[in-house]
Motif scaffolding. Sequence first.
Motif, PDB file in Angstrom:
ATOM      1  N   HIS A   1       0.842  -1.186   0.000  1.00 34.43           N
ATOM      2  CA  HIS A   1       0.000   0.000   0.000  1.00 34.43           C
ATOM      3  C   HIS A   1       0.882   1.242   0.000  1.00 34.43           C
ATOM      4  O   HIS A   1       0.987   1.957   1.001  1.00 34.43           O
ATOM      5  CB  HIS A   1      -0.946  -0.020   1.201  1.00 34.43           C
ATOM      6  N   ALA A   2       1.543   1.464  -1.138  1.00 33.94           N
ATOM      7  CA  ALA A   2       2.456   2.600  -1.311  1.00 33.94           C
ATOM      8  C   ALA A   2       2.566   2.876  -2.802  1.00 33.94           C
ATOM      9  O   ALA A   2       2.322   1.989  -3.619  1.00 33.94           O
ATOM     10  CB  ALA A   2       3.832   2.283  -0.718  1.00 33.94           C
ATOM     11  N   PRO A   3       2.966   4.099  -3.155  1.00 35.79           N
ATOM     12  CA  PRO A   3       3.153   4.414  -4.576  1.00 35.79           C
ATOM     13  C   PRO A   3       4.314   3.626  -5.179  1.00 35.79           C
ATOM     14  O   PRO A   3       5.264   3.243  -4.495  1.00 35.79           O
ATOM     15  CB  PRO A   3       3.471   5.911  -4.585  1.00 35.79           C
ATOM     16  N   LEU A   4       4.234   3.425  -6.479  1.00 34.72           N
ATOM     17  CA  LEU A   4       5.249   2.677  -7.223  1.00 34.72           C
ATOM     18  C   LEU A   4       6.652   3.230  -6.998  1.00 34.72           C
ATOM     19  O   LEU A   4       7.597   2.469  -6.772  1.00 34.72           O
ATOM     20  CB  LEU A   4       4.892   2.702  -8.717  1.00 34.72           C
ATOM     21  N   ASP A   5       6.804   4.546  -7.030  1.00 33.77           N
ATOM     22  CA  ASP A   5       8.125   5.164  -6.825  1.00 33.77           C
ATOM     23  C   ASP A   5       8.716   4.798  -5.472  1.00 33.77           C
ATOM     24  O   ASP A   5       9.913   4.562  -5.349  1.00 33.77           O
ATOM     25  CB  ASP A   5       8.051   6.682  -6.953  1.00 33.77           C
ATOM     26  N   ARG A   6       7.874   4.762  -4.467  1.00 33.81           N
ATOM     27  CA  ARG A   6       8.350   4.448  -3.119  1.00 33.81           C
ATOM     28  C   ARG A   6       8.795   2.989  -3.006  1.00 33.81           C
ATOM     29  O   ARG A   6       9.757   2.669  -2.304  1.00 33.81           O
ATOM     30  CB  ARG A   6       7.255   4.757  -2.118  1.00 33.81           C
ATOM     31  N   ILE A   7       8.104   2.117  -3.714  1.00 35.21           N
ATOM     32  CA  ILE A   7       8.483   0.700  -3.712  1.00 35.21           C
ATOM     33  C   ILE A   7       9.823   0.532  -4.432  1.00 35.21           C
ATOM     34  O   ILE A   7      10.701  -0.179  -3.959  1.00 35.21           O
ATOM     35  CB  ILE A   7       7.379  -0.162  -4.364  1.00 35.21           C
ATOM     36  N   ARG A   8       9.966   1.212  -5.550  1.00 39.14           N
ATOM     37  CA  ARG A   8      11.236   1.162  -6.296  1.00 39.14           C
ATOM     38  C   ARG A   8      12.381   1.647  -5.405  1.00 39.14           C
ATOM     39  O   ARG A   8      13.457   1.049  -5.380  1.00 39.14           O
ATOM     40  CB  ARG A   8      11.116   2.029  -7.554  1.00 39.14           C
ATOM     41  N   GLU A   9      12.159   2.732  -4.661  1.00 35.67           N
ATOM     42  CA  GLU A   9      13.188   3.249  -3.744  1.00 35.67           C
ATOM     43  C   GLU A   9      13.535   2.219  -2.678  1.00 35.67           C
ATOM     44  O   GLU A   9      14.700   2.049  -2.326  1.00 35.67           O
ATOM     45  CB  GLU A   9      12.698   4.534  -3.072  1.00 35.67           C
ATOM     46  N   ALA A  10      12.533   1.524  -2.161  1.00 38.50           N
ATOM     47  CA  ALA A  10      12.778   0.503  -1.129  1.00 38.50           C
ATOM     48  C   ALA A  10      13.639  -0.633  -1.688  1.00 38.50           C
ATOM     49  O   ALA A  10      14.551  -1.112  -1.011  1.00 38.50           O
ATOM     50  CB  ALA A  10      11.456  -0.038  -0.595  1.00 38.50           C
TER      51      ALA A  10
ATOM     52  N   LEU B   1      15.895  -0.456  -3.827  1.00 37.08           N
ATOM     53  CA  LEU B   1      17.273   0.014  -3.982  1.00 37.08           C
ATOM     54  C   LEU B   1      17.898   0.509  -2.672  1.00 37.08           C
ATOM     55  O   LEU B   1      19.031   0.967  -2.665  1.00 37.08           O
ATOM     56  CB  LEU B   1      17.319   1.138  -5.030  1.00 37.08           C
ATOM     57  N   ASP B   2      17.170   0.403  -1.566  1.00 37.28           N
ATOM     58  CA  ASP B   2      17.638   0.899  -0.269  1.00 37.28           C
ATOM     59  C   ASP B   2      18.273  -0.231   0.547  1.00 37.28           C
ATOM     60  O   ASP B   2      17.586  -1.169   0.951  1.00 37.28           O
ATOM     61  CB  ASP B   2      16.458   1.490   0.505  1.00 37.28           C
TER      62      ASP B   2
END
Length: 147
Positions: free
Chosen positions: A11-20, A22-23
């Motif tokens: 339950h998060a935006p696509l950009d935030r998942i992509r950042e996760a 790569l984190d």
Amino acid sequence: MMIAEASVLVHAPLDRIREAVLDPDAYINGQTKVQEMFVESRQGDQLVARINGHLGPFRSHIRARYTVGQNKVDLQMLWGRLRGFHAVFLMEPQPGGVLLTHREEYDFGYGPLSPLLDRGLKRWAVSSVRAEVEALKLSAERGVLPG
């Protein structure tokens, strides 16, 4: 070749998942097989990292290239003990969130012993991939307000 795959609705935006994805901290905080991840370089849509962890009961070290796409992140092993390792993170928008699927493909490269390793490590690999998607879900949802 051994394959392990798991999915979770995030339950998060696509950009935030992509950042996760790569984190480095997203994996370490989630009790996954990753113990340390050092980002060596970031250029455009690619990231190169050294990943230290464990493969079942064995310590593991790989160097990998992450390539970011619109709805996926592809991970290709550049160096490691395995003959081959490839992973992908697929992000599919769904009603109520984004379905995150993580798939790992292992080629142990030990000739006739490889099928034994595949069978012996399969349960661990599936459990490990589940732990990773759960850790990424928590990381991506952190700080996201409902609604």
